[in-house]
Design a protein around this motif. Structure first.
Motif, short mmCIF file in Angstrom:
data_model
loop_
_atom_site.label_atom_id
_atom_site.label_comp_id
_atom_site.label_asym_id
_atom_site.label_seq_id
_atom_site.Cartn_x
_atom_site.Cartn_y
_atom_site.Cartn_z
N ALA A 205 11.78 3.09 -11.18
CA ALA A 205 11.01 2.12 -11.99
C ALA A 205 9.75 1.81 -10.89
N ILE A 206 8.75 1.44 -11.56
CA ILE A 206 7.33 1.17 -10.54
C ILE A 206 6.77 -0.17 -10.94
N PRO A 207 6.16 -0.93 -10.10
CA PRO A 207 5.52 -2.25 -10.67
C PRO A 207 4.52 -1.88 -11.42
N GLY B 278 4.78 -6.11 -2.01
CA GLY B 278 5.64 -4.91 -1.85
C GLY B 278 7.15 -4.74 -2.48
N ILE B 279 8.10 -4.32 -1.99
CA ILE B 279 9.29 -4.08 -2.36
C ILE B 279 10.29 -4.18 -1.31
N LEU B 280 11.64 -4.71 -1.65
CA LEU B 280 12.70 -4.62 -0.91
C LEU B 280 13.71 -3.98 -1.57
N THR B 281 13.97 -2.76 -1.10
CA THR B 281 15.21 -1.87 -1.71
C THR B 281 16.47 -2.20 -1.29
N ARG B 282 17.48 -2.03 -2.33
CA ARG B 282 19.20 -2.23 -2.10
C ARG B 282 19.50 -1.27 -0.65
N ARG B 283 18.67 -0.27 -0.52
CA ARG B 283 19.12 0.57 0.53
C ARG B 283 18.87 -0.21 1.85
N ILE B 284 17.59 -0.62 1.77
CA ILE B 284 17.06 -1.21 3.03
C ILE B 284 18.15 -2.36 3.25
N GLN C 78 19.82 -5.72 -9.07
CA GLN C 78 18.55 -4.84 -9.02
C GLN C 78 18.70 -3.92 -7.85
N ASN C 79 18.07 -2.69 -8.10
CA ASN C 79 17.85 -1.52 -7.01
C ASN C 79 17.11 -2.02 -6.16
N PHE C 80 15.99 -2.57 -6.58
CA PHE C 80 14.90 -3.19 -5.68
C PHE C 80 14.38 -4.31 -6.17
N GLU D 207 0.79 -1.38 0.13
CA GLU D 207 -0.14 0.20 0.15
C GLU D 207 0.76 1.30 -0.05
N LYS D 208 2.15 1.17 0.51
CA LYS D 208 3.04 2.30 0.37
C LYS D 208 3.74 2.53 -1.00
N VAL D 209 3.63 1.37 -2.05
CA VAL D 209 4.38 1.68 -3.09
C VAL D 209 3.65 2.17 -4.16
N ALA D 210 4.18 3.10 -4.86
CA ALA D 210 3.62 3.63 -6.15
C ALA D 210 3.24 2.81 -7.13
P1 AMP Z 1 15.36 3.93 -2.79
O1 AMP Z 1 16.30 2.94 -2.12
O2 AMP Z 1 14.33 4.58 -1.92
O3 AMP Z 1 16.27 5.15 -3.42
O4 AMP Z 1 14.44 3.39 -3.81
C1 AMP Z 1 15.02 2.71 -5.10
C2 AMP Z 1 13.93 2.34 -6.01
O5 AMP Z 1 13.05 1.45 -5.36
C3 AMP Z 1 13.30 3.52 -6.37
O6 AMP Z 1 14.06 4.47 -7.40
C4 AMP Z 1 11.95 3.06 -6.95
O7 AMP Z 1 12.17 2.60 -8.17
C5 AMP Z 1 11.79 1.80 -6.03
N1 AMP Z 1 10.99 2.43 -4.74
C6 AMP Z 1 11.29 2.75 -3.48
N2 AMP Z 1 10.36 2.94 -2.92
C7 AMP Z 1 9.17 3.08 -3.42
C8 AMP Z 1 7.76 3.40 -3.35
N3 AMP Z 1 7.41 3.71 -2.20
N4 AMP Z 1 7.11 3.05 -4.49
C9 AMP Z 1 7.36 2.71 -5.62
N5 AMP Z 1 8.61 2.49 -5.92
C10 AMP Z 1 9.57 2.76 -4.96
#
Ligand code: AMP
Length: 147
Positions: free
Chosen positions: A47-49, A127-133, A113-115, A22-25
């Motif tokens: 990128a977005i799903p 949802g997603i799991l980002t590289r940052r996390i 993959q960035n996420f 629900e928090k993902v665009a």
């Molecule tokens: P970040 O680590 O926050 O820079 O996110 C890396 C990438 O993950 C972003 O450029 C988006 O493609 C995707 N992303 C992170 N958060 C969101 C979100 N809330 N909704 C959609 N895509 C996201």
């Protein structure tokens, strides 16, 4: 002092680190490339799903794929943006991760993959799991015994 991440940590299920759906665009199947470009530009995400009405995951869309689709021989054909559907140009060949997968698998995948998009057994988008996390969690482990 740096400590190596424990085997237990690498085997932690990823679930607790996921940004929930629900928090993902996102955009929906049937949306135009123009709409996707608007969402990407407004949010600033790379990128977005692409989901369907039931929230099943179908692919990813990014600005590069959209621009590529409207690239003419000598100019960009912006007028085509409204006619192209996101499902015609989205990326579908990407690794997915499951809620009960382990941190180790996420770590391996975020190298390229960035996420990561997270799905359940029925292909529902969770949802997603980002590289940052992933990197933040790894850093926490590496420095937890720092004095
Ligand atoms: P970040 O680590 O926050 O820079 O996110 C890396 C990438 O993950 C972003 O450029 C988006 O493609 C995707 N992303 C992170 N958060 C969101 C979100 N809330 N909704 C959609 N895509 C996201």
């Amino acid at each position: 002092m740096i400590s190596l991440p424990s085997k237990d940590f690498l085997e932690t299920p990823i679930e607790e680190f996921v940004i929930s759906s629900e928090k993902v665009a996102h955009v929906q199947i049937g949306n135009s490339a123009e709409h996707a470009l608007l969402v990407l530009t407004k949010t600033g995400y790379s990128a977005i799903p692409v989901l369907d009405a039931k929230y099943r995951f179908h692919g990813l869309i990014n600005a590069q794929r959209i621009t590529d689709a409207i690239l003419g021989m000598d100019h960009i054909e912006y007028e085509k943006l409204g006619d192209i559907r996101v499902e015609e140009i989205m990326q579908t060949d990407l690794p997915l991760i499951h809620l009960n997968d382990r941190f180790q698998r996420a770590l391996d995948l975020v190298i390229d993959q960035n996420f990561l998009c997270v799905v359940d057994d029925d292909g529902m988008f969770m949802g997603i799991l980002t590289r940052r996390i992933v990197l933040k969690q790894l850093k926490k482990q590496l420095y937890q015994f720092k004095r």
